[in-house]
Motif scaffolding. Structure first.
Motif, PDB file in Angstrom:
ATOM      1  N   GLY A  49      64.610  21.346  -7.127  1.00 27.89           N
ATOM      2  CA  GLY A  49      64.316  22.321  -8.175  1.00 27.89           C
ATOM      3  C   GLY A  49      63.591  21.768  -9.389  1.00 27.89           C
ATOM      4  O   GLY A  49      63.556  22.406 -10.435  1.00 27.89           O
ATOM      5  N   GLU A  50      62.996  20.606  -9.249  1.00 25.42           N
ATOM      6  CA  GLU A  50      62.330  19.973 -10.381  1.00 25.42           C
ATOM      7  C   GLU A  50      60.816  20.175 -10.422  1.00 25.42           C
ATOM      8  O   GLU A  50      60.219  20.093 -11.481  1.00 25.42           O
ATOM      9  N   CYS A  51      60.179  20.418  -9.266  1.00 23.72           N
ATOM     10  CA  CYS A  51      58.714  20.400  -9.234  1.00 23.72           C
ATOM     11  C   CYS A  51      58.055  21.777  -9.182  1.00 23.72           C
ATOM     12  O   CYS A  51      56.896  21.927  -9.535  1.00 23.72           O
ATOM     13  N   GLY A  52      58.761  22.800  -8.701  1.00 28.57           N
ATOM     14  CA  GLY A  52      58.214  24.153  -8.654  1.00 28.57           C
ATOM     15  C   GLY A  52      57.290  24.442  -7.487  1.00 28.57           C
ATOM     16  O   GLY A  52      56.763  25.553  -7.383  1.00 28.57           O
ATOM     17  N   ALA A  53      57.084  23.496  -6.588  1.00 29.54           N
ATOM     18  CA  ALA A  53      56.178  23.731  -5.457  1.00 29.54           C
ATOM     19  C   ALA A  53      56.689  24.837  -4.545  1.00 29.54           C
ATOM     20  O   ALA A  53      55.907  25.487  -3.867  1.00 29.54           O
ATOM     21  N   CYS A  54      57.987  25.081  -4.562  1.00 27.20           N
ATOM     22  CA  CYS A  54      58.593  26.078  -3.680  1.00 27.20           C
ATOM     23  C   CYS A  54      58.821  27.423  -4.373  1.00 27.20           C
ATOM     24  O   CYS A  54      59.536  28.273  -3.851  1.00 27.20           O
ATOM     25  N   THR A  55      58.197  27.633  -5.522  1.00 23.75           N
ATOM     26  CA  THR A  55      58.425  28.857  -6.291  1.00 23.75           C
ATOM     27  C   THR A  55      57.982  30.095  -5.527  1.00 23.75           C
ATOM     28  O   THR A  55      56.870  30.155  -4.997  1.00 23.75           O
ATOM     29  N   VAL A  56      58.875  31.062  -5.463  1.00 23.07           N
ATOM     30  CA  VAL A  56      58.593  32.392  -4.922  1.00 23.07           C
ATOM     31  C   VAL A  56      59.134  33.398  -5.932  1.00 23.07           C
ATOM     32  O   VAL A  56      59.888  33.033  -6.834  1.00 23.07           O
ATOM     33  N   LEU A  57      58.745  34.649  -5.771  1.00 24.82           N
ATOM     34  CA  LEU A  57      59.298  35.687  -6.636  1.00 24.82           C
ATOM     35  C   LEU A  57      60.417  36.400  -5.886  1.00 24.82           C
ATOM     36  O   LEU A  57      60.218  36.858  -4.764  1.00 24.82           O
ATOM     37  N   MET A  58      61.571  36.452  -6.505  1.00 27.92           N
ATOM     38  CA  MET A  58      62.712  37.170  -5.949  1.00 27.92           C
ATOM     39  C   MET A  58      63.027  38.298  -6.923  1.00 27.92           C
ATOM     40  O   MET A  58      63.374  38.039  -8.076  1.00 27.92           O
ATOM     41  N   ASN A  59      62.848  39.523  -6.436  1.00 28.42           N
ATOM     42  CA  ASN A  59      62.991  40.696  -7.301  1.00 28.42           C
ATOM     43  C   ASN A  59      62.139  40.542  -8.570  1.00 28.42           C
ATOM     44  O   ASN A  59      62.560  40.884  -9.667  1.00 28.42           O
ATOM     45  N   GLY A  60      60.935  39.986  -8.383  1.00 28.81           N
ATOM     46  CA  GLY A  60      59.970  39.855  -9.465  1.00 28.81           C
ATOM     47  C   GLY A  60      60.119  38.641 -10.351  1.00 28.81           C
ATOM     48  O   GLY A  60      59.276  38.385 -11.202  1.00 28.81           O
ATOM     49  N   LYS A  61      61.176  37.857 -10.155  1.00 33.66           N
ATOM     50  CA  LYS A  61      61.407  36.690 -11.001  1.00 33.66           C
ATOM     51  C   LYS A  61      61.169  35.408 -10.216  1.00 33.66           C
ATOM     52  O   LYS A  61      61.569  35.304  -9.052  1.00 33.66           O
ATOM     53  N   PRO A  62      60.544  34.416 -10.851  1.00 31.82           N
ATOM     54  CA  PRO A  62      60.307  33.150 -10.142  1.00 31.82           C
ATOM     55  C   PRO A  62      61.613  32.392  -9.903  1.00 31.82           C
ATOM     56  O   PRO A  62      62.453  32.294 -10.793  1.00 31.82           O
ATOM     57  N   VAL A  63      61.769  31.907  -8.668  1.00 31.21           N
ATOM     58  CA  VAL A  63      62.923  31.083  -8.309  1.00 31.21           C
ATOM     59  C   VAL A  63      62.434  29.902  -7.477  1.00 31.21           C
ATOM     60  O   VAL A  63      61.425  29.994  -6.786  1.00 31.21           O
ATOM     61  N   ASN A  64      63.172  28.821  -7.564  1.00 33.61           N
ATOM     62  CA  ASN A  64      62.916  27.664  -6.704  1.00 33.61           C
ATOM     63  C   ASN A  64      63.622  27.930  -5.387  1.00 33.61           C
ATOM     64  O   ASN A  64      64.855  27.903  -5.322  1.00 33.61           O
ATOM     65  N   SER A  65      62.845  28.183  -4.350  1.00 28.36           N
ATOM     66  CA  SER A  65      63.451  28.554  -3.065  1.00 28.36           C
ATOM     67  C   SER A  65      64.223  27.409  -2.427  1.00 28.36           C
ATOM     68  O   SER A  65      65.028  27.645  -1.523  1.00 28.36           O
ATOM     69  N   CYS A  66      64.046  26.184  -2.908  1.00 29.84           N
ATOM     70  CA  CYS A  66      64.836  25.064  -2.384  1.00 29.84           C
ATOM     71  C   CYS A  66      66.265  25.091  -2.921  1.00 29.84           C
ATOM     72  O   CYS A  66      67.144  24.437  -2.368  1.00 29.84           O
ATOM     73  N   LEU A  67      66.499  25.857  -3.986  1.00 28.16           N
ATOM     74  CA  LEU A  67      67.835  25.924  -4.596  1.00 28.16           C
ATOM     75  C   LEU A  67      68.588  27.202  -4.258  1.00 28.16           C
ATOM     76  O   LEU A  67      69.737  27.360  -4.635  1.00 28.16           O
ATOM     77  N   VAL A  68      67.922  28.124  -3.584  1.00 24.41           N
ATOM     78  CA  VAL A  68      68.528  29.407  -3.231  1.00 24.41           C
ATOM     79  C   VAL A  68      68.877  29.382  -1.752  1.00 24.41           C
ATOM     80  O   VAL A  68      68.051  28.996  -0.920  1.00 24.41           O
ATOM     81  N   LEU A  69      70.069  29.785  -1.437  1.00 21.48           N
ATOM     82  CA  LEU A  69      70.441  29.903  -0.030  1.00 21.48           C
ATOM     83  C   LEU A  69      69.857  31.191   0.521  1.00 21.48           C
ATOM     84  O   LEU A  69      69.782  32.209  -0.178  1.00 21.48           O
ATOM     85  N   ALA A  70      69.471  31.165   1.778  1.00 24.07           N
ATOM     86  CA  ALA A  70      68.896  32.357   2.400  1.00 24.07           C
ATOM     87  C   ALA A  70      69.863  33.529   2.330  1.00 24.07           C
ATOM     88  O   ALA A  70      69.448  34.669   2.115  1.00 24.07           O
ATOM     89  N   VAL A  71      71.164  33.273   2.466  1.00 23.54           N
ATOM     90  CA  VAL A  71      72.142  34.359   2.407  1.00 23.54           C
ATOM     91  C   VAL A  71      72.180  35.008   1.021  1.00 23.54           C
ATOM     92  O   VAL A  71      72.535  36.175   0.894  1.00 23.54           O
ATOM     93  N   GLU A  72      71.789  34.264  -0.011  1.00 27.57           N
ATOM     94  CA  GLU A  72      71.724  34.831  -1.364  1.00 27.57           C
ATOM     95  C   GLU A  72      70.552  35.797  -1.518  1.00 27.57           C
ATOM     96  O   GLU A  72      70.520  36.588  -2.456  1.00 27.57           O
ATOM     97  N   ALA A  73      69.605  35.734  -0.601  1.00 25.03           N
ATOM     98  CA  ALA A  73      68.438  36.622  -0.646  1.00 25.03           C
ATOM     99  C   ALA A  73      68.711  37.973   0.006  1.00 25.03           C
ATOM    100  O   ALA A  73      67.866  38.863  -0.035  1.00 25.03           O
TER     101      ALA A  73
END
Length: 165
Positions: A49-73
């Motif tokens: 979660g330090e570099c932002g290369a995995c940033t996606v928008l979740m419900n319109g907000k940027p998140v580090n997808s490496c720190l989010v579990l798929a089940v949380e999506a």
């Protein structure tokens, strides 16, 4: 004693397409997007979660997808870099990045564009400080930030003039 990892079914909308998939409860959203759905624009840089290369928008907000579990999506709407362009054409922000040479190796670019997209969707006239704040979680090793900031600022101006038409 080793713990069994549960499998859960999630329903998620990604780039305007609905998915109903089974995932292990310890699988990251990053791995789910890349390995299960082949959305390879989402990059793994640091995995912390330090570099932002995995940033996606979740419900319109940027998140580090490496720190989010798929089940949380489960139940969310996700947009990746693959969902930014339409009909194979770059959008204004992507065109502005191209014009300002705001990419070099390109590894960080999808994450930066997603952070900038989120900014421009909630603030069509950001100042330089707001642009810097929006991309502060995205690390770029090659390009330098001046071109990136200029590209986002120009895209904001173009978007604002489009809205006024």
């Amino acid at each position: 004693m080793e713990r069994d990892i549960a499998i859960k079914t999630i329903e998620v909308t990604i780039n305007d397409r609905r998915y109903n998939k089974s995932v292990s409860e310890n699988r990251t959203l990053l791995d789910f997007l890349r390995d299960d759905l082949y959305l390879l624009g989402v990059k793994e840089g640091c995995g912390e979660g330090e570099c932002g290369a995995c940033t996606v928008l979740m419900n319109g907000k940027p998140v580090n997808s490496c720190l989010v579990l798929a089940v949380e999506a489960d139940g969310t709407v996700i947009r990746t870099i693959e969902g930014v362009s339409k009909d194979g054409k770059l959008n204004l922000l992507q065109e502005s990045f191209k014009k300002h040479h705001a990419t070099q190796c390109g590894f960080c670019t999808p994450g930066v564009i997603m952070s900038a997209t989120s900014l421009l969707e909630r603030n069509q006239n950001p100042n330089e400080e707001e642009i810097k704040e929006a991309i502060e979680g995205n690390f770029c090793r090659c390009t330098g930030y001046r071109q990136i900031i200029d590209a986002i600022a120009e895209a904001a101006t173009l978007l604002e003039s489009e809205v006024k038409k």
